[in-house]
Write a protein that holds these residues in place. Structure first.
Motif, PDB file in Angstrom:
ATOM      1  N   ARG A  62       0.864  -1.183   0.000  1.00 28.94           N
ATOM      2  CA  ARG A  62       0.000   0.000   0.000  1.00 28.94           C
ATOM      3  C   ARG A  62       0.898   1.230   0.000  1.00 28.94           C
ATOM      4  NH1 ARG A  62       0.107   2.610   4.857  1.00 28.94           N
ATOM      5  NH2 ARG A  62       0.585   1.429   6.742  1.00 28.94           N
ATOM      6  N   ASN A  63       0.290   2.399   0.061  1.00 30.82           N
ATOM      7  CA  ASN A  63       1.056   3.638   0.081  1.00 30.82           C
ATOM      8  C   ASN A  63       1.633   3.885   1.476  1.00 30.82           C
ATOM      9  OD1 ASN A  63       0.593   7.017   0.450  1.00 30.82           O
ATOM     10  ND2 ASN A  63       1.898   6.276  -1.188  1.00 30.82           N
ATOM     11  N   PHE A  64       2.964   3.785   1.598  1.00 29.46           N
ATOM     12  CA  PHE A  64       3.633   4.024   2.879  1.00 29.46           C
ATOM     13  C   PHE A  64       4.329   5.380   2.926  1.00 29.46           C
ATOM     14  CE2 PHE A  64       3.165  -0.557   3.080  1.00 29.46           C
ATOM     15  CZ  PHE A  64       2.911  -0.783   4.425  1.00 29.46           C
ATOM     16  N   GLY A  65       4.393   6.076   1.813  1.00 30.47           N
ATOM     17  CA  GLY A  65       5.015   7.389   1.795  1.00 30.47           C
ATOM     18  C   GLY A  65       6.395   7.384   1.168  1.00 30.47           C
ATOM     19  N   LYS A  66       6.792   8.548   0.701  1.00 29.13           N
ATOM     20  CA  LYS A  66       8.050   8.693  -0.029  1.00 29.13           C
ATOM     21  C   LYS A  66       9.266   8.333   0.824  1.00 29.13           C
ATOM     22  CE  LYS A  66      10.726  12.080  -2.655  1.00 29.13           C
ATOM     23  NZ  LYS A  66      10.807  13.493  -3.105  1.00 29.13           N
ATOM     24  N   GLU A  67       9.240   8.728   2.097  1.00 28.55           N
ATOM     25  CA  GLU A  67      10.389   8.452   2.964  1.00 28.55           C
ATOM     26  C   GLU A  67      10.618   6.945   3.093  1.00 28.55           C
ATOM     27  OE1 GLU A  67      12.148  11.025   4.183  1.00 28.55           O
ATOM     28  OE2 GLU A  67      10.743  12.512   3.400  1.00 28.55           O
ATOM     29  N   SER A  68       9.542   6.192   3.260  1.00 30.81           N
ATOM     30  CA  SER A  68       9.659   4.738   3.357  1.00 30.81           C
ATOM     31  C   SER A  68      10.175   4.154   2.051  1.00 30.81           C
ATOM     32  CB  SER A  68       8.300   4.123   3.709  1.00 30.81           C
ATOM     33  OG  SER A  68       7.884   4.516   5.005  1.00 30.81           O
ATOM     34  N   ALA A  69       9.717   4.719   0.926  1.00 31.27           N
ATOM     35  CA  ALA A  69      10.180   4.230  -0.372  1.00 31.27           C
ATOM     36  C   ALA A  69      11.684   4.471  -0.540  1.00 31.27           C
ATOM     37  CB  ALA A  69       9.407   4.924  -1.495  1.00 31.27           C
ATOM     38  N   ILE A  70      12.149   5.609  -0.091  1.00 30.86           N
ATOM     39  CA  ILE A  70      13.588   5.902  -0.177  1.00 30.86           C
ATOM     40  C   ILE A  70      14.386   4.892   0.638  1.00 30.86           C
ATOM     41  CG2 ILE A  70      15.375   7.555   0.489  1.00 30.86           C
ATOM     42  CD1 ILE A  70      13.417   9.795  -0.243  1.00 30.86           C
ATOM     43  N   PHE A  71      13.933   4.617   1.854  1.00 30.33           N
ATOM     44  CA  PHE A  71      14.673   3.692   2.704  1.00 30.33           C
ATOM     45  C   PHE A  71      14.576   2.258   2.202  1.00 30.33           C
ATOM     46  CE2 PHE A  71      15.121   7.192   5.578  1.00 30.33           C
ATOM     47  CZ  PHE A  71      16.248   6.877   6.322  1.00 30.33           C
ATOM     48  N   ALA A  72      13.484   1.904   1.537  1.00 31.31           N
ATOM     49  CA  ALA A  72      13.403   0.579   0.910  1.00 31.31           C
ATOM     50  C   ALA A  72      14.439   0.464  -0.201  1.00 31.31           C
ATOM     51  CB  ALA A  72      12.000   0.347   0.358  1.00 31.31           C
ATOM     52  N   GLY A  73      14.609   1.526  -0.966  1.00 25.78           N
ATOM     53  CA  GLY A  73      15.625   1.529  -2.008  1.00 25.78           C
ATOM     54  C   GLY A  73      17.028   1.440  -1.443  1.00 25.78           C
ATOM     55  N   LEU A  74      17.272   2.160  -0.363  1.00 24.97           N
ATOM     56  CA  LEU A  74      18.597   2.112   0.271  1.00 24.97           C
ATOM     57  C   LEU A  74      18.899   0.714   0.798  1.00 24.97           C
ATOM     58  CD1 LEU A  74      18.598   5.493   2.267  1.00 24.97           C
ATOM     59  CD2 LEU A  74      19.778   4.998   0.118  1.00 24.97           C
ATOM     60  N   ALA A  75      17.875   0.050   1.339  1.00 20.93           N
ATOM     61  CA  ALA A  75      18.074  -1.293   1.887  1.00 20.93           C
ATOM     62  C   ALA A  75      18.358  -2.318   0.794  1.00 20.93           C
ATOM     63  CB  ALA A  75      16.841  -1.710   2.690  1.00 20.93           C
ATOM     64  N   GLN A  76      17.827  -2.087  -0.403  1.00 23.77           N
ATOM     65  CA  GLN A  76      17.976  -3.049  -1.490  1.00 23.77           C
ATOM     66  C   GLN A  76      19.177  -2.761  -2.395  1.00 23.77           C
ATOM     67  OE1 GLN A  76      16.047  -5.772  -2.282  1.00 23.77           O
ATOM     68  NE2 GLN A  76      14.738  -5.557  -0.483  1.00 23.77           N
ATOM     69  N   CYS A  77      19.658  -1.528  -2.408  1.00 24.66           N
ATOM     70  CA  CYS A  77      20.686  -1.163  -3.372  1.00 24.66           C
ATOM     71  C   CYS A  77      22.037  -1.786  -3.016  1.00 24.66           C
ATOM     72  CB  CYS A  77      20.804   0.359  -3.483  1.00 24.66           C
ATOM     73  SG  CYS A  77      21.655   1.175  -2.116  1.00 24.66           S
ATOM     74  N   GLN A  78      22.845  -2.001  -4.034  1.00 26.41           N
ATOM     75  CA  GLN A  78      24.159  -2.610  -3.874  1.00 26.41           C
ATOM     76  C   GLN A  78      25.289  -1.638  -4.227  1.00 26.41           C
ATOM     77  OE1 GLN A  78      24.392  -5.766  -2.666  1.00 26.41           O
ATOM     78  NE2 GLN A  78      22.146  -5.748  -2.544  1.00 26.41           N
ATOM     79  N   GLY A  79      24.962  -0.422  -4.566  1.00 24.06           N
ATOM     80  CA  GLY A  79      25.934   0.506  -5.117  1.00 24.06           C
ATOM     81  C   GLY A  79      26.965   1.023  -4.133  1.00 24.06           C
ATOM     82  N   ASP A  80      28.085   1.491  -4.688  1.00 24.84           N
ATOM     83  CA  ASP A  80      29.085   2.215  -3.891  1.00 24.84           C
ATOM     84  C   ASP A  80      28.571   3.593  -3.526  1.00 24.84           C
ATOM     85  OD1 ASP A  80      31.326   0.235  -4.145  1.00 24.84           O
ATOM     86  OD2 ASP A  80      31.010   0.671  -6.265  1.00 24.84           O
ATOM     87  N   ALA A  81      27.591   4.064  -4.261  1.00 28.61           N
ATOM     88  CA  ALA A  81      26.894   5.320  -3.970  1.00 28.61           C
ATOM     89  C   ALA A  81      25.490   5.205  -4.523  1.00 28.61           C
ATOM     90  CB  ALA A  81      27.616   6.508  -4.591  1.00 28.61           C
ATOM     91  N   ALA A  82      24.604   6.043  -4.024  1.00 27.07           N
ATOM     92  CA  ALA A  82      23.219   6.015  -4.483  1.00 27.07           C
ATOM     93  C   ALA A  82      22.741   7.433  -4.749  1.00 27.07           C
ATOM     94  CB  ALA A  82      22.314   5.342  -3.449  1.00 27.07           C
TER      95      ALA A  82
END
Length: 314
Positions: A71-91
């Motif tokens: 469901r809609n959890f908000g932009k801040e949650s979406a950002i942190f979901a991306g940070l948790a999943q990303c593998q990059g040296d930078a994001a």
């Protein structure tokens, strides 16, 4: 090896623009000497955003990955979901509607220079075509936040590049309602500001109502300072002093002059006392509500689905 750059793009009802955004983003990244992954987070969209993400991911050869919230959890949650999943040296974190110009990503990567600068923060040179009310509320919010917490976020945005060290630091913070741009500044890493002009979706109507903006502002102010609670104490002291003065005046009038019946004074005192009590209870209630949210320990978001490539990897 060339560094891996993750691009995190939250999306909420962006069916009509998401494909163009990825196309422009890819054209920018192809000119950089970096490997790349693009993470698209569908924040509970009610249109065909997720279907578009799936198609884009399937055609990308694994460079584009999708995450779908339940469901809609908000932009801040979406950002942190991306940070948790990303593998990059930078994001790089940016909006899907291209209010954050993808062309600036090349400058961010150049300033970052493999980790020499931990945070490259996009700062708005202008706020685009915002309404007077929205502009006024933003000014009040950032002014209040600076006054009570010392953090100057005027002109700041979620458009920024952060090094892996900053990502790891942010992921240790478990608060339920994070304020990403303030937390990235709170970590204290070296940062460079990069100005940009709001473009792309600047003419599109905001998805935020005034009520949501006010709630968002109050939550973020109370997240970074407890000064409002001390205001209650200060008001109590001021009212106590006022009461002592009024008490002395009343005794003087009683013993040395003809005292009035005092009806007006009593009514005024009741009104002042009642308003201060209610105001104080409101401030305390805001902090108690935040404590309540934290102790429940619920996750920031619930992932409903991943794109096929990620499912296979897992």
């Amino acid at each position: 090896m060339n560094p891996l750059l993750s691009v995190i793009i939250p999306a909420y009802n962006e069916e009509t623009v998401i494909a163009d955004t990825i196309q422009v983003m890819n054209s920018v990244l192809e000119k950089l000497n970096v490997r790349r992954e693009i993470l698209l987070i569908d924040d509970g969209s009610t249109d065909g955003t997720w279907n578009r993400i799936q198609k884009i991911a399937a055609q990308s050869g694994g460079e584009v990955k999708g995450i779908r919230f339940s469901r809609n959890f908000g932009k801040e949650s979406a950002i942190f979901a991306g940070l948790a999943q990303c593998q990059g040296d930078a994001a790089v974190i940016m909006d899907c509607d291209r209010q954050h110009p993808p062309e600036k990503v090349a400058e961010m990567v150049q300033i970052w220079n493999g980790g020499k600068i931990a945070v490259v923060e996009g700062v708005k040179r202008s706020r685009g075509k915002e309404s007077f009310v929205y502009r006024f509320l933003a000014k009040v919010f950032y002014g209040l936040l600076k006054m009570v917490s010392g953090m100057d976020l005027r002109g700041s945005s979620d458009f920024m590049l952060i090094d892996r060290t900053v990502i790891d630091a942010l992921l240790t913070m478990s608060e339920r309602r994070p304020f990403f741009r303030a937390l990235s500044q709170w970590t204290g890493f070296d940062r460079v500001q990069l100005e940009f002009d709001v473009a792309g979706g600047a003419d599109r109507p905001s998805k935020w109502s005034k009520r949501q903006l006010i709630r968002y502002a109050l939550n973020n102010v109370t997240s970074f300072t407890n000064i409002p609670m001390h205001i209650v104490t200060v008001m109590g002291v001021i009212f106590f002093v006022f009461s002592v003065v009024l008490f002395i005046q009343t005794l003087y009038m009683k013993f040395f002059q003809n005292a009035d019946n005092g009806f007006t004074t009593v009514i005024l005192l009741l009104l002042i006392t009642g308003s201060i009590i209610m105001f104080s209870m409101g401030i305390l209630g805001s902090y108690i509500a935040k404590i309540y949210d934290e102790v429940k320990g619920r996750p920031r978001y619930v992932i409903r689905e991943l794109t096929a490539e990620q499912t296979e990897e897992k």
